[in-house]
Write an enzyme that holds these catalytic residues in place. Structure first.
Site, PDB file in Angstrom:
ATOM      1  N   HIS A  49       0.809  -1.221   0.000  1.00 14.17           N
ATOM      2  CA  HIS A  49       0.000   0.000   0.000  1.00 14.17           C
ATOM      3  C   HIS A  49       0.844   1.273   0.000  1.00 14.17           C
ATOM      4  O   HIS A  49       0.370   2.317  -0.460  1.00 14.17           O
ATOM      5  CB  HIS A  49      -0.947  -0.001   1.198  1.00 14.17           C
ATOM      6  CG  HIS A  49      -2.031  -1.023   1.098  1.00 14.17           C
ATOM      7  ND1 HIS A  49      -3.026  -0.962   0.150  1.00 14.17           N
ATOM      8  CD2 HIS A  49      -2.268  -2.144   1.820  1.00 14.17           C
ATOM      9  CE1 HIS A  49      -3.832  -1.998   0.283  1.00 14.17           C
ATOM     10  NE2 HIS A  49      -3.394  -2.734   1.291  1.00 14.17           N
ATOM     11  N   GLN A 151      -0.405 -13.722   4.194  1.00 18.11           N
ATOM     12  CA  GLN A 151      -1.571 -13.027   4.740  1.00 18.11           C
ATOM     13  C   GLN A 151      -2.860 -13.727   4.348  1.00 18.11           C
ATOM     14  O   GLN A 151      -3.113 -13.996   3.171  1.00 18.11           O
ATOM     15  CB  GLN A 151      -1.616 -11.574   4.249  1.00 18.11           C
ATOM     16  CG  GLN A 151      -0.631 -10.683   4.970  1.00 18.11           C
ATOM     17  CD  GLN A 151      -0.838  -9.223   4.641  1.00 18.11           C
ATOM     18  OE1 GLN A 151       0.077  -8.574   4.167  1.00 18.11           O
ATOM     19  NE2 GLN A 151      -2.027  -8.701   4.902  1.00 18.11           N
ATOM     20  N   GLU A 153      -6.699 -12.891   4.458  1.00 15.46           N
ATOM     21  CA  GLU A 153      -7.456 -11.652   4.654  1.00 15.46           C
ATOM     22  C   GLU A 153      -8.736 -11.597   3.822  1.00 15.46           C
ATOM     23  O   GLU A 153      -9.148 -10.523   3.375  1.00 15.46           O
ATOM     24  CB  GLU A 153      -6.569 -10.439   4.351  1.00 15.46           C
ATOM     25  CG  GLU A 153      -5.748 -10.559   3.078  1.00 15.46           C
ATOM     26  CD  GLU A 153      -4.701  -9.470   2.960  1.00 15.46           C
ATOM     27  OE1 GLU A 153      -4.834  -8.420   3.612  1.00 15.46           O
ATOM     28  OE2 GLU A 153      -3.737  -9.670   2.200  1.00 15.46           O
ATOM     29  N   ALA A 178      -7.937  -5.286   7.995  1.00 18.73           N
ATOM     30  CA  ALA A 178      -8.694  -4.330   7.180  1.00 18.73           C
ATOM     31  C   ALA A 178      -9.424  -5.030   6.040  1.00 18.73           C
ATOM     32  O   ALA A 178     -10.641  -4.866   5.853  1.00 18.73           O
ATOM     33  CB  ALA A 178      -7.761  -3.250   6.641  1.00 18.73           C
ATOM     34  N   ASP A 179      -8.685  -5.808   5.263  1.00 15.27           N
ATOM     35  CA  ASP A 179      -9.317  -6.508   4.142  1.00 15.27           C
ATOM     36  C   ASP A 179     -10.258  -7.602   4.626  1.00 15.27           C
ATOM     37  O   ASP A 179     -11.305  -7.846   4.009  1.00 15.27           O
ATOM     38  CB  ASP A 179      -8.251  -7.101   3.221  1.00 15.27           C
ATOM     39  CG  ASP A 179      -7.574  -6.040   2.370  1.00 15.27           C
ATOM     40  OD1 ASP A 179      -8.278  -5.328   1.638  1.00 15.27           O
ATOM     41  OD2 ASP A 179      -6.343  -5.912   2.447  1.00 15.27           O
TER      42      ASP A 179
END
Length: 267
Positions: A49, A151, A153, A178-179
């Protein structure tokens, strides 16, 4: 074992130690070095990001190298060519985002290891990781010391978690709050009770499978929860968020009309 290739972060995970980290999103080697002097066990250099180029990642690895904090690089995706570049510049620990299936996990494992056990391209003579060909037995030792974190997610990843945990070559699984919360129908609300329940269950499943469990919690109370649930590599802040919060607090001390600082509880 060549000391240049030794991976204290991986050793800590294997011993079951709790390691506290910080997210680096500023893309600045100067800020990375400042963070490295603070004493965090690990520092995540975010290439997903944050707008980091390979050169930016390289310079941050150089900045952190003299200190005890261990760098972890998150590439933008689990692309084989991108992984090759990141490993060649000297990353020994990777956090690969958006792994949804066991097949994806196996592909990432292969991309991070040299043949015959993997498919990582060979270019040690031009790689900082091998000190431009000066590290003896580099390929075998690099395979052994590589620490791979993935990850989980998404709802799909949760459905496939047991199969993912069975993939050899994965050292730890990181829950992306978050995701994950967005995938579960609660965007920007990782604190929702339904999301919290899933996070706790996932952390416990990961540890029960013998893998390290990781999390990013910008809210200290959430970090404490994750540690209590068994997470053993937890990032407790993001450099850019800490910076903006400090700026807002300082301005509010002197300007009454300034916006009151807001403490975010999610990334």
């Amino acid at each position: 074992m060549n000391a240049l290739l030794s991976n204290p972060f991986k050793r800590g995970l294997l011993r079951g130690e709790t390691q506290i980290g910080l997210w680096l999103s500023s893309t600045s080697s100067y800020m990375a070095e400042i963070a490295a002097t603070s004493g965090y066990d690990w520092l995540l250099i975010d290439g997903e990001h944050a707008p980091n180029t390979i050169q930016d990642l390289y310079h941050q690895l150089q900045a952190i190298a003299p200190y005890a904090s261990q760098p972890v690089i998150r590439p933008v995706e689990g692309n084989r060519s991108l992984i090759k570049q990141v490993l060649d510049i000297g990353a020994r620990t990777l956090l690969v985002p958006m792994v949804d299936t066991a097949e994806q996990a196996r592909e990432v494992v292969s991309a991070t290891r040299y043949p015959p056990i993997g498919s990582r391209g060979v270019g040690a003579g031009v790689a900082r990781a091998a000190r431009w060909g000066r590290v003896e037995n580099y390929m075998a030792e690099a395979n052994d010391e590589l620490c791979l974190l993935i990850q989980v997610e998404s709802r799909t990843a949760l459905e496939n978690l047991d199969a993912i945990l069975e993939v050899d070559g994965i050292d730890g699984v990181f829950i992306g709050p978050a995701d994950l919360s967005a995938s579960l129908g609660y965007p920007d609300d990782a604190g929702h009770p339904d999301v919290q329940r899933v996070i706790e269950q996932s952390i416990r499943r990961i540890r029960a499978a013998g893998k390290a469990a990781g999390f990013l919690a910008v809210d200290p109370a959430m970090a404490e929860k994750c540690l209590a649930w068994g997470a053993n590599f937890v990032a407790v802040g993001v450099d850019t968020m800490l910076y903006t919060q400090a700026l807002d607090r300082r301005l509010a001390m002197f300007k009454s009309d300034s916006a009151q600082p807001q403490e975010k509880t999610s990334y």
